[in-house]
Write a protein that holds these residues in place. Structure first.
Motif, PDB file in Angstrom:
ATOM      1  N   MET A  24     -42.301  32.699   5.210  1.00  0.00           N
ATOM      2  CA  MET A  24     -41.631  31.429   5.498  1.00  0.00           C
ATOM      3  C   MET A  24     -40.196  32.089   6.173  1.00  0.00           C
ATOM      4  SD  MET A  24     -43.176  28.879   5.003  1.00  0.00           S
ATOM      5  CE  MET A  24     -41.724  27.720   5.351  1.00  0.00           C
ATOM      6  N   LEU A  25     -39.715  33.303   5.847  1.00  0.00           N
ATOM      7  CA  LEU A  25     -38.385  33.623   6.206  1.00  0.00           C
ATOM      8  C   LEU A  25     -38.687  34.047   7.861  1.00  0.00           C
ATOM      9  CD1 LEU A  25     -35.731  34.323   5.254  1.00  0.00           C
ATOM     10  CD2 LEU A  25     -36.400  36.734   4.725  1.00  0.00           C
ATOM     11  N   ALA A  26     -39.868  34.278   8.296  1.00  0.00           N
ATOM     12  CA  ALA A  26     -40.161  34.535   9.484  1.00  0.00           C
ATOM     13  C   ALA A  26     -40.274  33.342  10.175  1.00  0.00           C
ATOM     14  CB  ALA A  26     -41.343  35.206   9.733  1.00  0.00           C
ATOM     15  N   VAL A  27     -40.975  32.264   9.746  1.00  0.00           N
ATOM     16  CA  VAL A  27     -40.822  30.975  10.069  1.00  0.00           C
ATOM     17  C   VAL A  27     -39.461  30.301  10.378  1.00  0.00           C
ATOM     18  CG1 VAL A  27     -41.496  28.308   9.759  1.00  0.00           C
ATOM     19  CG2 VAL A  27     -43.374  30.371   9.331  1.00  0.00           C
ATOM     20  N   LEU A  28     -38.699  30.288   9.482  1.00  0.00           N
ATOM     21  CA  LEU A  28     -37.320  29.879   9.595  1.00  0.00           C
ATOM     22  C   LEU A  28     -36.358  30.605  10.333  1.00  0.00           C
ATOM     23  CD1 LEU A  28     -36.638  29.460   5.421  1.00  0.00           C
ATOM     24  CD2 LEU A  28     -37.220  27.819   7.252  1.00  0.00           C
ATOM     25  N   GLY A  29     -36.764  31.992  10.817  1.00  0.00           N
ATOM     26  CA  GLY A  29     -36.028  32.528  11.867  1.00  0.00           C
ATOM     27  C   GLY A  29     -36.603  32.437  13.262  1.00  0.00           C
ATOM     28  N   ASN A  30     -37.656  31.486  13.529  1.00  0.00           N
ATOM     29  CA  ASN A  30     -38.048  31.274  14.423  1.00  0.00           C
ATOM     30  C   ASN A  30     -37.150  30.462  15.487  1.00  0.00           C
ATOM     31  OD1 ASN A  30     -39.730  30.210  16.757  1.00  0.00           O
ATOM     32  ND2 ASN A  30     -41.429  30.325  15.817  1.00  0.00           N
ATOM     33  N   PRO A  31     -36.911  31.026  16.902  1.00  0.00           N
ATOM     34  CA  PRO A  31     -36.083  30.155  17.582  1.00  0.00           C
ATOM     35  C   PRO A  31     -36.404  28.818  18.025  1.00  0.00           C
ATOM     36  CG  PRO A  31     -36.867  32.216  18.780  1.00  0.00           C
ATOM     37  CD  PRO A  31     -37.234  32.096  17.409  1.00  0.00           C
ATOM     38  N   LYS A  32     -37.780  28.535  17.893  1.00  0.00           N
ATOM     39  CA  LYS A  32     -38.251  27.227  18.221  1.00  0.00           C
ATOM     40  C   LYS A  32     -38.394  26.238  16.732  1.00  0.00           C
ATOM     41  CE  LYS A  32     -41.415  28.861  21.557  1.00  0.00           C
ATOM     42  NZ  LYS A  32     -42.823  29.103  22.122  1.00  0.00           N
ATOM     43  N   LEU A  33     -37.703  26.567  16.112  1.00  0.00           N
ATOM     44  CA  LEU A  33     -37.827  25.835  14.785  1.00  0.00           C
ATOM     45  C   LEU A  33     -36.576  24.861  14.873  1.00  0.00           C
ATOM     46  CD1 LEU A  33     -39.174  25.266  11.905  1.00  0.00           C
ATOM     47  CD2 LEU A  33     -37.310  26.802  10.997  1.00  0.00           C
ATOM     48  N   THR A  34     -36.674  23.404  14.752  1.00  0.00           N
ATOM     49  CA  THR A  34     -35.576  22.612  14.697  1.00  0.00           C
ATOM     50  C   THR A  34     -35.028  22.660  13.284  1.00  0.00           C
ATOM     51  OG1 THR A  34     -37.037  20.607  14.400  1.00  0.00           O
ATOM     52  CG2 THR A  34     -36.710  21.657  16.741  1.00  0.00           C
ATOM     53  N   SER A  35     -33.849  21.976  13.437  1.00  0.00           N
ATOM     54  CA  SER A  35     -33.123  21.538  12.303  1.00  0.00           C
ATOM     55  C   SER A  35     -34.060  20.736  11.372  1.00  0.00           C
ATOM     56  CB  SER A  35     -31.679  20.936  12.496  1.00  0.00           C
ATOM     57  OG  SER A  35     -31.305  20.548  11.183  1.00  0.00           O
ATOM     58  N   ALA A  36     -34.633  19.574  12.138  1.00  0.00           N
ATOM     59  CA  ALA A  36     -35.386  18.497  11.179  1.00  0.00           C
ATOM     60  C   ALA A  36     -36.707  19.450  10.755  1.00  0.00           C
ATOM     61  CB  ALA A  36     -35.932  17.421  12.279  1.00  0.00           C
ATOM     62  N   ASP A  37     -37.427  20.324  11.384  1.00  0.00           N
ATOM     63  CA  ASP A  37     -38.465  20.843  10.855  1.00  0.00           C
ATOM     64  C   ASP A  37     -38.122  21.842   9.419  1.00  0.00           C
ATOM     65  OD1 ASP A  37     -40.094  19.843  12.736  1.00  0.00           O
ATOM     66  OD2 ASP A  37     -39.864  21.546  14.071  1.00  0.00           O
ATOM     67  N   ALA A  38     -36.919  22.455   9.692  1.00  0.00           N
ATOM     68  CA  ALA A  38     -36.215  23.249   8.477  1.00  0.00           C
ATOM     69  C   ALA A  38     -36.043  22.505   7.496  1.00  0.00           C
ATOM     70  CB  ALA A  38     -35.253  24.047   9.026  1.00  0.00           C
TER      71      ALA A  38
END
Length: 175
Positions: free
Chosen positions: A44-58
């Motif tokens: 999940m840390l890798a997912v949270l560090g993904n630049p394509k992740l939006t604030s709403a998704d996080a």
């Protein structure tokens, strides 16, 4: 680790103040624990560090079911400041502040075998007398201790294990 604690401290203080003022410490603590467990997972840390992740998704990933808008705003602030990986440290510090405010000492009792309830109650009563506060006890089993108990209550560690005594005897004989 100490840098993470230092970075997490202002967020933890702010969350604690907000939760205390709203009389919602238990709810905030539960929400932070939920988010911290997710943020501590390496995948999940890798997912949270993904630049394509939006604030709403996080926020959707880290908010518990029925999370408040204020908690979502807090997660958004962490996202914007790239501080989501600090969630475990923030949660730990908020819990420590909560226990301090509630005058509760959290103690971990580690033994070689499971303790009977009467012995655990006796340990809890002794710790309550020693600290002059309510004590919340968590138990763990570590068979390598041979016997006795290891009590970790914040800044106080009491090693009454046979393994600890043997280690101290070995050190004394070596000198």
């Amino acid at each position: 680790m100490s840098q993470a604690l230092t970075l997490a401290r202002p967020y933890a203080r702010a969350v604690f103040a907000i939760a205390r003022d709203a009389n919602a410490l238990p709810a905030w603590s539960d929400a932070l624990t939920f988010a911290a467990r997710i943020a501590a997972d390496p995948q999940m840390l890798a997912v949270l560090g993904n630049p394509k992740l939006t604030s709403a998704d996080a926020i959707a990933l880290l908010s518990p079911q029925g999370g408040t808008e204020t908690f979502g705003n807090f997660l958004s602030l962490l996202f914007d400041n790239r501080r989501l990986p600090l969630l475990p440290e923030i949660a730990g510090q908020v819990d420590a502040m909560r226990f301090e405010a509630d005058r509760v000492v959290k103690a971990k009792v580690t033994t070689a075998a499971a303790l009977p309830a009467s012995e655990l109650d006796a340990i809890k009563a002794a710790l309550t007398r020693r600290f002059g506060r309510e004590v919340e006890v968590e138990t763990a089993i570590d068979e390598s201790l041979i016997g006795g108990a290891l009590i970790d209550a914040g800044d106080v560690v009491i090693d009454g294990t046979l393994k600890g005594k043997l280690d101290r005897l070995q050190a004394a004989l070596a000198h």
